[in-house]
Write an enzyme that holds these catalytic residues in place. Structure first.
Site, mmCIF file in Angstrom:
data_model
loop_
_atom_site.group_PDB
_atom_site.id
_atom_site.type_symbol
_atom_site.label_atom_id
_atom_site.label_comp_id
_atom_site.label_asym_id
_atom_site.label_seq_id
_atom_site.Cartn_x
_atom_site.Cartn_y
_atom_site.Cartn_z
ATOM 1 N N LYS A 84 29.217 26.535 40.963
ATOM 2 C CA LYS A 84 28.576 27.481 41.870
ATOM 3 C C LYS A 84 27.365 28.161 41.237
ATOM 4 O O LYS A 84 26.303 28.276 41.859
ATOM 5 C CB LYS A 84 29.583 28.541 42.324
ATOM 6 N N ASP A 100 36.283 38.735 43.819
ATOM 7 C CA ASP A 100 37.271 38.653 44.890
ATOM 8 C C ASP A 100 38.633 39.207 44.481
ATOM 9 O O ASP A 100 39.623 38.952 45.143
ATOM 10 C CB ASP A 100 37.428 37.202 45.357
ATOM 11 N N ASN A 101 38.691 39.964 43.384
ATOM 12 C CA ASN A 101 39.972 40.551 43.001
ATOM 13 C C ASN A 101 39.744 41.876 42.290
ATOM 14 O O ASN A 101 38.710 42.091 41.652
ATOM 15 C CB ASN A 101 40.780 39.581 42.124
ATOM 16 N N CYS A 136 66.010 40.829 49.623
ATOM 17 C CA CYS A 136 67.141 40.514 50.503
ATOM 18 C C CYS A 136 66.651 40.137 51.903
ATOM 19 O O CYS A 136 67.271 39.327 52.589
ATOM 20 C CB CYS A 136 68.121 41.676 50.563
#
Length: 946
Positions: free
Chosen positions: A472, A520-521, A576
């Site tokens: 990129k 992006d994080n 659960c």
């Protein structure tokens, strides 16, 4: 009106704002929009008139969005000032028609959207072929003529224009437009605990979470027991009474409520009416005057505005005009700025998509925007001379007309670090190239470790189909070099983090003028924020999520840092609930993702580690909760019970696993907790969030059953290095020959109804004795499979969709199609070109302020937007805290620590910084928040930390 400082957004403005607006303007998609909206957009032909910087921005975003066709109209020739923002014009294109030159380059963006150029006059007959018409850089007379024709013929119209630091937008989508979805949010749902019998029945939801509804919302009911009349009702309008209650219709004639039920929000279509451009006629003289002379005398323009104002009556007449604002408009109106075009162009393109699809609420009906705080901070704004702003036959003439030549020289010297070359990164690089950042002795360093994927192409507009699999950063750098050959740019392929601090070291950061994040994080953002705080570098932070976007500017010693405030953590699904009591498709999809990891990745990894790492068992037993048992069970199955010898063994394994998950386990669950089970308090066990399941019966004639076996068997074969098969007939024959034992539920089998109970199982000791010894390692070669959502041939999403929908069928949960499953299970962050363009436009306005050396916190703006509503908000950044360092030797009063480490001439009593800085990288693990408890930044005081 939203107003912060000098930056404004107006809806239905009064006379002054309309007057200024007329002066200004009269001269990851599929997941965001949805399938139905995309189909409507793909049947829309769009005309974009005016291919200067704003027009090409709008056209770019529309083409990436995926309309049926785009026609580019322009009768003008490329000029020097166009190059400051028209990113598809080159110097060799000067004198050529803008539409014809841009057509070839815009057509490359999306091979599914035909793009043609048209250079003749816009006649009524020609306009009839379009569903949406966009006018930019057009005179008021043409806007009125085209607007009247479009309004009377059902053609939707968008008018957009920019003048220097000003921009405006006008929409006319007809007298009766139907908006299918006003906000684009997923419909809400809640579980019911009680419904009263009243003239306005009161519904009470379970107190696990707020219902989130608003008064006026419409809802439907399902699975209500007792008051079953509600299950067949048409959508009912509600009135909220509290976070867990709301009222509905008259329920006195209904049966008594017993239990259960789900209430779901229904999106109701809404009709919207628009006025036409014929309302613009009163302001023609001012518009014509500005169109003719961009640097008109300010006093004369004020006089014309007052003349128009005096002719108005009622609420249209303003008591007092803002003379300074009108003068500034005159002084900057010859400018053509890439960031302003990016912002207005993103908004305008989103309005086009709304017009095509009926998705999201259109702008009603005007928008005015200015960014005058980008000008000098001196009182009244330092006015540049005409010589400062005169054209130089330079590609930056459109920018020099606003800021003068001095800023252009400063921009050329800048050295900036861009982290990320995705959607936001591509837009930032385009704007960097247009404004001339690093166009001289400076440099832009862009790093991104990812390669280009096909799914990137609809929003990362610097990439083309032939670039797929390339890096990129390198590809993006080469693309913007084509836009502006003067930009000095270098592409890296490094991840930012502790492992690359030898590359991005002290010398590297000290040489920078600033950093722009395109990440992006959150973890990477916080890491870069800590580095910028330590090295005292400005940070430009931004992000998008579908139609939502935000911008944050971090200035050393002036604003708080990115890490100073954090979003609340995402709500997790209880274990659960996933294991035994799902009640929503999100639960079954997460369960399916866990199944994938637990069947095809983690067992292989853990099995090979068990065989090759002597300390694996010791580490595993120290894991919290139920993890030791789950890990060792999976290792035992991988190495002993399930190890296949042939393709038939893989099919057999998949069939038996299907039987276990969707039949046997459900039989056992119902044996332990029968449908009529009551809790200790006497309430039904299967009520509220617990949905009573039912087992499934396998059939080779059921496509979903076969999808599960085919995908599961192939993935299982891959994990053992075996050849798979796509022969469904052959698999069906193997399945027909299998004998599946009849399952008999056993008493005494413990099923965990809470997360705490998961930690109390005693099988660990037994597993230790059953596992093979390390000497067996030579017999196994397992491969862990990493989940990849975008390859439709790898069986990954096939397994996820089948596994999730089968479990949904167990619990009577509506299934999800592949599209929705991919969005949720793949944890895709929706991105569209319109929001990205608008956000980056605001980022680059903040960059211009930084380069100019703005020092006042009120000059900077954090921005927030949601193009779906639409909503725009701007606020001043929160100021950095100021800390006094108190040392009081000899009782002489409070003084600063810097007195003891700096010459008297440099003494200071306070330390302002974005946030407390971390210790020197050598003394603290990078990525940690070391030094967070220190109340003053040691680097800011000139002290070395070791």
């Amino acid at each position: 009106m939203i107003q912060t400082g000098l930056e404004r957004v107006f809806f239905y403005p009064n006379l002054l704002i309309i007057c200024i607006s007329y002066i200004l303007g009269m001269s990851s998609r599929n997941y965001v929009l949805g399938h139905d909206a995309m189909k409507r957009m793909q049947s829309s032909n769009v005309l974009v008139s005016g291919l200067r910087g704003l027009g090409v921005e709008i056209a770019k975003n529309i083409i990436l969005g995926g309309v049926k066709s785009v026609t580019l109209h322009d009768q003008g020739q490329a000029e020097w000032r166009d190059l400051s923002s028209q990113f598809y014009l080159r110097e060799e294109d000067l004198g050529k028609n803008r539409a014809e030159v841009s057509q070839t380059r815009l057509a490359e963006l999306n091979s599914y959207v035909p793009v043609v150029a048209y250079t003749e006059a816009l006649t009524d007959d020609y306009l009839t072929q379009f569903q949406v018409v966009v006018l930019t850089n057009s005179p008021l007379e043409e806007q009125q003529r085209v607007g009247d024709f479009c309004h009377s013929n059902g053609i939707k119209l968008v008018i957009a224009d920019t003048r220097g630091l000003f921009g405006q937008l006008f929409c006319d989508f007809g007298e009766e437009m139907l908006v299918i979805d006003t906000n684009g949010e997923q419909p809400l749902s809640a579980m019911i605990s009680m419904i009263t019998k009243d003239a306005a029945g009161v519904v009470t939801c379970l107190d696990e979470a707020r219902h989130g509804f608003e008064s006026g919302d419409s809802v439907i009911f399902t699975e209500v027991q007792g008051m079953t009349e509600l299950n067949s009702c048409q959508p009912i309008e509600i009135k909220t009474l509290g976070p867990y209650t709301f009222s509905i219709c008259d329920t006195t004639g209904f049966s008594d409520y017993v239990r259960g039920g789900i209430v779901s929000q229904v999106k109701m279509p809404q009709k919207v009416a628009f006025v036409s451009t014929r309302h613009l006629s009163a302001f023609m003289p001012i518009n014509v005057m500005l169109c003719g002379v961009f640097q008109a005398d300010g006093e004369e323009l004020v006089s014309l505005a007052k003349e128009v104002n005096s002719s108005q009556t009622g609420s249209a007449k303003v008591d007092e005009l803002d003379d300074k604002l009108i003068k500034k408009l005159a002084f900057v109106s010859a400018g053509d700025l890439a960031p302003i075009n990016a912002f207005i162009g993103g908004l305008a393109a989103q309005e086009v998509m709304k017009a095509c699809t009926g998705k999201f609420m259109p702008m009603m009906q005007w928008l005015y925007f200015d960014a005058l705080e980008c000008l000098s901070e001196e009182e009244g704004g330092a006015m540049l001379t005409e010589e400062d702003c005169a054209p130089r036959n330079s590609r930056y003439d459109g920018q020099i007309a606003v800021f003068g030549s001095q800023l252009q020289e400063e921009l050329a010297k800048q050295r900036y670090f861009l982290v990320g070359a995705g959607a936001i990164g591509c837009e930032l690089l385009k704007n960097f190239a247009m404004i001339g950042l690093a166009g001289g002795e400076g440099e832009v360093i862009v790093t991104d470790m990812d390669t280009i994927e096909k799914s990137n192409l609809n929003r990362q507009f610097l990439f083309r189909p032939w670039d797929v699999t390339k890096m990129k950063s390198e590809t993006a750098a080469a693309a913007v070099k084509q836009m502006n050959p003067s930009i000095r740019i270098t592409g890296h392929q490094n991840r930012v983090g502790p492992e690359t601090e030898r590359v991005y070291d002290d010398d590297f950061f000290e040489s920078l003028h600033g950093v722009a994040n395109a990440l992006d994080n959150v973890d990477a953002r916080m890491y870069m924020d800590r580095r910028c705080v330590y090295y005292r570098k400005p940070l430009l932070e931004s992000g998008t999520l579908g139609t939502k976007g935000n911008v944050q500017v971090v200035i050393p010693f002036l604003t708080e840092s990115y890490s100073s405030s954090q979003d609340p953590p995402e709500k997790s699904i209880p274990i659960c609930t996933l294991k035994n009591f799902p009640n929503a498709i999100e639960h079954t999809l997460q369960w399916a993702r866990d199944e994938f990891e637990g069947l095809f990745k983690q067992p292989s990894e853990n099995a090979m580690q068990y065989l090759t790492d002597a300390k694996f068992l010791e580490r595993t037993l120290k894991l919290p909760g139920a993890q030791p048992l789950e890990v060792l069970e999976a290792v035992y199955k991988s190495l002993v019970i399930d190890c296949p010898r042939s393709w038939a063994d893989c099919v057999t394994w998949a069939r038996h696993h299907w039987q276990c998950q969707y039949s046997n386990n459900i039989h056992q669950l119902l044996h332990n907790f029968p449908p009529e089970q009551l809790t200790s308090s006497g309430a039904p066990f299967w009520s509220g969030p617990k949905r009573c399941p039912h087992p499934l019966e396998f059939s080779t004639s059921n496509n979903l059953h076969m999808d599960y076996v085919m995908s599961g068997a192939n993935l299982f074969a891959q994990s053992y290095g075996m050849q798979g098969s796509t022969d469904r007939v052959g698999v069906a024959k193997i399945l027909d020959s299998l004998s599946v034992p009849t399952f008999v539920p056993r008493s005494g089998v413990k099923i965990h109804v809470s997360d705490q109970e998961l930690q109390n199982d005693n099988r660990l000791e037994e597993l230790k004795t059953l596992l093979p010894g390390p000497e067996a390692s030579s017999h196994f070669k397992l491969t862990a499979i990493d989940f990849e959502k975008d390859d439709d041939s790898n069986f990954h999403m096939d397994f996820i969709v089948a596994a999730s929908n089968l479990r949904a069928e167990n619990y009577n949960i509506p299934p999800a199609d592949r599209h929705k499953s991919k969005l949720i299970a793949g944890k895709i962050i929706p991105a569209i070109a319109t929001t990205t363009a608008a956000v980056v436009g605001l980022v680059c306005l903040e960059l211009i302020k930084i380069v100019q050396g703005h020092k006042k916190v009120e000059s900077f703006k954090n921005g927030f937007m949601n193009l779906a509503l639409p909503f725009f908000g701007f606020s001043e950044p929160i100021s950095a805290p100021s800390h006094k360092v108190g040392l009081d030797p000899g009782g002489r009063g409070v003084c600063s620590l810097s007195q003891y480490v700096r010459p008297a001439s440099q003494q200071q009593t306070t330390c302002n910084h974005a946030s407390p800085g971390p210790p020197h990288p050598a003394s603290s693990p990078a990525g940690s928040g070391g030094g967070g408890g220190v109340s003053v930044c040691s680097k800011a005081l000139g002290i070395n930390s070791f």
